[in-house]
Write an enzyme that holds these catalytic residues in place. Sequence first.
Site, PDB file in Angstrom:
ATOM      1  CB  SER A 131      24.302   3.373   4.033  1.00 40.42           C
ATOM      2  OG  SER A 131      24.933   3.737   5.236  1.00 40.42           O
ATOM      3  CE1 TYR A 156      23.458  -2.338   5.745  1.00 41.96           C
ATOM      4  CE2 TYR A 156      24.921  -0.557   6.424  1.00 41.96           C
ATOM      5  CZ  TYR A 156      23.697  -0.982   5.952  1.00 41.96           C
ATOM      6  OH  TYR A 156      22.712  -0.066   5.666  1.00 41.96           O
ATOM      7  CE  LYS A 160      22.252  -1.030   2.417  1.00 42.29           C
ATOM      8  NZ  LYS A 160      20.931  -1.286   1.857  1.00 42.29           N
TER       9      LYS A 160
HETATM   10  P1  NAD Z   1      14.589  -2.789   8.763  1.00 43.18           P
HETATM   11  O1  NAD Z   1      15.325  -4.026   9.143  1.00 43.18           O
HETATM   12  O2  NAD Z   1      13.623  -2.231   9.705  1.00 43.18           O
HETATM   13  O3  NAD Z   1      13.857  -3.005   7.349  1.00 43.18           O
HETATM   14  C1  NAD Z   1      14.324  -3.913   6.379  1.00 43.18           C
HETATM   15  C2  NAD Z   1      13.143  -4.773   5.967  1.00 43.18           C
HETATM   16  O4  NAD Z   1      13.563  -5.691   4.944  1.00 43.18           O
HETATM   17  C3  NAD Z   1      12.599  -5.619   7.116  1.00 43.18           C
HETATM   18  O5  NAD Z   1      11.198  -5.474   7.176  1.00 43.18           O
HETATM   19  C4  NAD Z   1      12.996  -7.040   6.772  1.00 43.18           C
HETATM   20  O6  NAD Z   1      12.061  -7.973   7.248  1.00 43.18           O
HETATM   21  C5  NAD Z   1      13.041  -6.977   5.259  1.00 43.18           C
HETATM   22  N1  NAD Z   1      13.962  -7.937   4.618  1.00 43.18           N
HETATM   23  C6  NAD Z   1      15.252  -8.180   4.933  1.00 43.18           C
HETATM   24  N2  NAD Z   1      15.764  -9.096   4.083  1.00 43.18           N
HETATM   25  C7  NAD Z   1      14.786  -9.415   3.218  1.00 43.18           C
HETATM   26  C8  NAD Z   1      14.700 -10.292   2.107  1.00 43.18           C
HETATM   27  N3  NAD Z   1      15.748 -11.037   1.743  1.00 43.18           N
HETATM   28  N4  NAD Z   1      13.528 -10.383   1.442  1.00 43.18           N
HETATM   29  C9  NAD Z   1      12.449  -9.650   1.822  1.00 43.18           C
HETATM   30  N5  NAD Z   1      12.465  -8.807   2.867  1.00 43.18           N
HETATM   31  C10 NAD Z   1      13.627  -8.685   3.544  1.00 43.18           C
HETATM   32  O7  NAD Z   1      15.690  -1.691   8.358  1.00 43.18           O
HETATM   33  P2  NAD Z   1      15.517  -0.153   8.034  1.00 43.18           P
HETATM   34  O8  NAD Z   1      16.216   0.609   9.071  1.00 43.18           O
HETATM   35  O9  NAD Z   1      14.122   0.157   7.708  1.00 43.18           O
HETATM   36  O10 NAD Z   1      16.411  -0.070   6.728  1.00 43.18           O
HETATM   37  C11 NAD Z   1      15.861  -0.167   5.427  1.00 43.18           C
HETATM   38  C12 NAD Z   1      16.981  -0.086   4.405  1.00 43.18           C
HETATM   39  O11 NAD Z   1      17.689   1.130   4.593  1.00 43.18           O
HETATM   40  C13 NAD Z   1      18.010  -1.207   4.514  1.00 43.18           C
HETATM   41  O12 NAD Z   1      18.414  -1.559   3.211  1.00 43.18           O
HETATM   42  C14 NAD Z   1      19.157  -0.546   5.258  1.00 43.18           C
HETATM   43  O13 NAD Z   1      20.387  -1.136   4.951  1.00 43.18           O
HETATM   44  C15 NAD Z   1      19.072   0.861   4.720  1.00 43.18           C
HETATM   45  N6  NAD Z   1      19.661   1.860   5.637  1.00 43.18           N
HETATM   46  C16 NAD Z   1      19.217   1.949   6.921  1.00 43.18           C
HETATM   47  C17 NAD Z   1      19.782   2.886   7.786  1.00 43.18           C
HETATM   48  C18 NAD Z   1      19.350   2.979   9.227  1.00 43.18           C
HETATM   49  O14 NAD Z   1      20.083   3.595  10.006  1.00 43.18           O
HETATM   50  N7  NAD Z   1      18.210   2.431   9.623  1.00 43.18           N
HETATM   51  C19 NAD Z   1      20.781   3.739   7.314  1.00 43.18           C
HETATM   52  C20 NAD Z   1      21.201   3.632   5.985  1.00 43.18           C
HETATM   53  C21 NAD Z   1      20.633   2.687   5.147  1.00 43.18           C
HETATM   54  C1  WQD Z   2      25.587   6.641  16.599  1.00 39.85           C
HETATM   55  C2  WQD Z   2      26.590   7.120  17.628  1.00 39.85           C
HETATM   56  C3  WQD Z   2      28.053   5.397  18.452  1.00 39.85           C
HETATM   57  C4  WQD Z   2      25.026   3.035  20.493  1.00 39.85           C
HETATM   58  C5  WQD Z   2      25.018   2.947  11.889  1.00 39.85           C
HETATM   59  C6  WQD Z   2      25.601   2.257  10.703  1.00 39.85           C
HETATM   60  C7  WQD Z   2      25.327   3.041   9.462  1.00 39.85           C
HETATM   61  C8  WQD Z   2      23.844   3.371   9.338  1.00 39.85           C
HETATM   62  C9  WQD Z   2      23.287   3.958  10.586  1.00 39.85           C
HETATM   63  C10 WQD Z   2      22.808   1.715   8.003  1.00 39.85           C
HETATM   64  C11 WQD Z   2      27.980   6.523  17.430  1.00 39.85           C
HETATM   65  C12 WQD Z   2      27.178   5.935  19.562  1.00 39.85           C
HETATM   66  C13 WQD Z   2      25.657   4.013  19.758  1.00 39.85           C
HETATM   67  C14 WQD Z   2      25.289   2.942  21.895  1.00 39.85           C
HETATM   68  C15 WQD Z   2      26.781   4.816  21.704  1.00 39.85           C
HETATM   69  N1  WQD Z   2      23.062   2.209   9.106  1.00 39.85           N
HETATM   70  N2  WQD Z   2      26.524   4.888  20.348  1.00 39.85           N
HETATM   71  N3  WQD Z   2      26.155   3.842  22.438  1.00 39.85           N
HETATM   72  O1  WQD Z   2      27.164   3.893  13.929  1.00 39.85           O
HETATM   73  O2  WQD Z   2      26.535   6.211  13.108  1.00 39.85           O
HETATM   74  O3  WQD Z   2      25.621   4.235  11.995  1.00 39.85           O
HETATM   75  O4  WQD Z   2      23.618   3.137  11.703  1.00 39.85           O
HETATM   76  O5  WQD Z   2      23.251   2.003   6.924  1.00 39.85           O
HETATM   77  O6  WQD Z   2      25.787   2.292   8.390  1.00 39.85           O
HETATM   78  O7  WQD Z   2      26.998   2.121  10.880  1.00 39.85           O
HETATM   79  O8  WQD Z   2      24.802   4.793  14.236  1.00 39.85           O
HETATM   80  O9  WQD Z   2      23.192   4.785  16.086  1.00 39.85           O
HETATM   81  O10 WQD Z   2      24.912   2.926  15.949  1.00 39.85           O
HETATM   82  O11 WQD Z   2      25.635   5.225  16.542  1.00 39.85           O
HETATM   83  O12 WQD Z   2      27.555   5.582  22.249  1.00 39.85           O
HETATM   84  O13 WQD Z   2      24.781   2.058  22.583  1.00 39.85           O
HETATM   85  O14 WQD Z   2      26.158   6.668  18.916  1.00 39.85           O
HETATM   86  O15 WQD Z   2      29.348   5.165  18.924  1.00 39.85           O
HETATM   87  O16 WQD Z   2      28.890   7.509  17.769  1.00 39.85           O
HETATM   88  P1  WQD Z   2      26.166   4.797  13.353  1.00 39.85           P
HETATM   89  P2  WQD Z   2      24.557   4.354  15.733  1.00 39.85           P
END
Ligand code: NAD
Ligand code: WQD
Length: 344
Positions: A131, A156, A160
């Site tokens: 991330s 979190y 990572k």
């Molecule tokens: P998500 O929660 O939709 O997907 C994660 C999946 O992992 C889910 O289906 C959940 O059931 C499964 N899971 C969680 N813990 C588990 C375990 N211990 N064993 C087996 N399955 C498990 O999330 P996502 O948005 O698809 O994110 C996927 C990955 O990408 C995560 O590692 C997240 O940290 C990373 N990531 C997401 C974002 C984002 O903004 N969505 C940004 C950066 C990184």
């Molecule tokens: C985006 C912008 C909020 C909700 C997070 C994690 C990051 C990554 C992605 C996993 C920000 C604003 C949001 C609301 C708002 N995940 N906001 N009202 O915070 O950039 O990133 O998700 O790795 O690690 O920190 O994403 O979508 O939460 O927010 O004003 O109800 O929207 O303040 O500026 P963020 P977000």
Amino acid sequence: MQIGDTSPTILVTGGAGYIGSHTVLALLEGGYQVVVLDNLCNSSEEALRRVEALTDGAIDFVCGDVRDSAELERIFTRFEIAAVIHFAGLKAVGESVRSPLAYYQNNVEGTLSLCQAMQKAGVKKLVFSSSATVYGANAPVPYRETYPRGNSSNPYGRSKAMVEQVLEDICTADASWSVASLRYFNPIGAHPSGLIGEDPLGIPNNLMPFIAQVAVGKLPELAIFGQDYPTDDGTCIRDYLHVMDLAEGHVAALRRLSVAGIAYFNLGTGQGYSVLDIVQAFERVTGRKIAYRFAERREGDLPAFWADASKAKKDLGWSASRGLDEMMADTWKWQSKNPKGYRG
Ligand code: NAD
Ligand code: WQD
């Protein structure tokens, strides 16, 4: 790894989740076979059924936990896995502050048990979901992969960063490992069919699903966190990218797993948009009005960041191709067709 005459089998942990399900779809379309391991703690098996329907493909699904070493061993014995894409983990920043143990257990311990099982099975090709949060608070924008990992403000983000360090050490110790750590910026949107998308449990933490739920009438109004940031309109700036672009980035990273060692890639568009830009784009593209009010800043939010995405373009041949309008239209298609998500 190249797609040759045979179709390699990829183990996708967390493949039923938001990014995982879109990536499974891209993999099937790219000619790969897929085994998904997911404990469904934040997802639904329905997502995989819909991916099968969309691709006319078959997914081997194992309902289990990535921390379960015996389950992993069974998978590596039963299937000839060529590489692993590791999504499984928890991702809610606020929850990680309240329940750090759960985050370190799922995200760090989960990766350790996965890598151990991979090592035992002789499978040493891994794509990891990292991330942009690993850059921490003080990195100048745009973020570049050469910057050191910073101090994340929450468990979190730290989980990572820890996993990246573990993977780096594994690659240093054994040159037959190949790892791509993909640092995602802000994935939004959905598959253009509107059949799969983001389905958060409860009230969404993230901006895009929150807006979509206001638009569909599930939530009354959006609270915009902060209006006095040092940006043009006072709201925070992020690098939003379409989840299908992100999914395709994983396929591109997989193809490069013949190179030894660990490599880090930013997956973003390189373009920042403010919260108000997103609200206005959603209204313009969908014709729905979004009720909003300004609220206090959310703790831990950074004013503005976006990716330098040039390394992924150069080394993976990948760049995001879908613009903001497509992200908005596809988010709305998914939300309006599935107002209750997969449970509807
Ligand atoms: P998500 O929660 O939709 O997907 C994660 C999946 O992992 C889910 O289906 C959940 O059931 C499964 N899971 C969680 N813990 C588990 C375990 N211990 N064993 C087996 N399955 C498990 O999330 P996502 O948005 O698809 O994110 C996927 C990955 O990408 C995560 O590692 C997240 O940290 C990373 N990531 C997401 C974002 C984002 O903004 N969505 C940004 C950066 C990184
Ligand atoms: C985006 C912008 C909020 C909700 C997070 C994690 C990051 C990554 C992605 C996993 C920000 C604003 C949001 C609301 C708002 N995940 N906001 N009202 O915070 O950039 O990133 O998700 O790795 O690690 O920190 O994403 O979508 O939460 O927010 O004003 O109800 O929207 O303040 O500026 P963020 P977000």
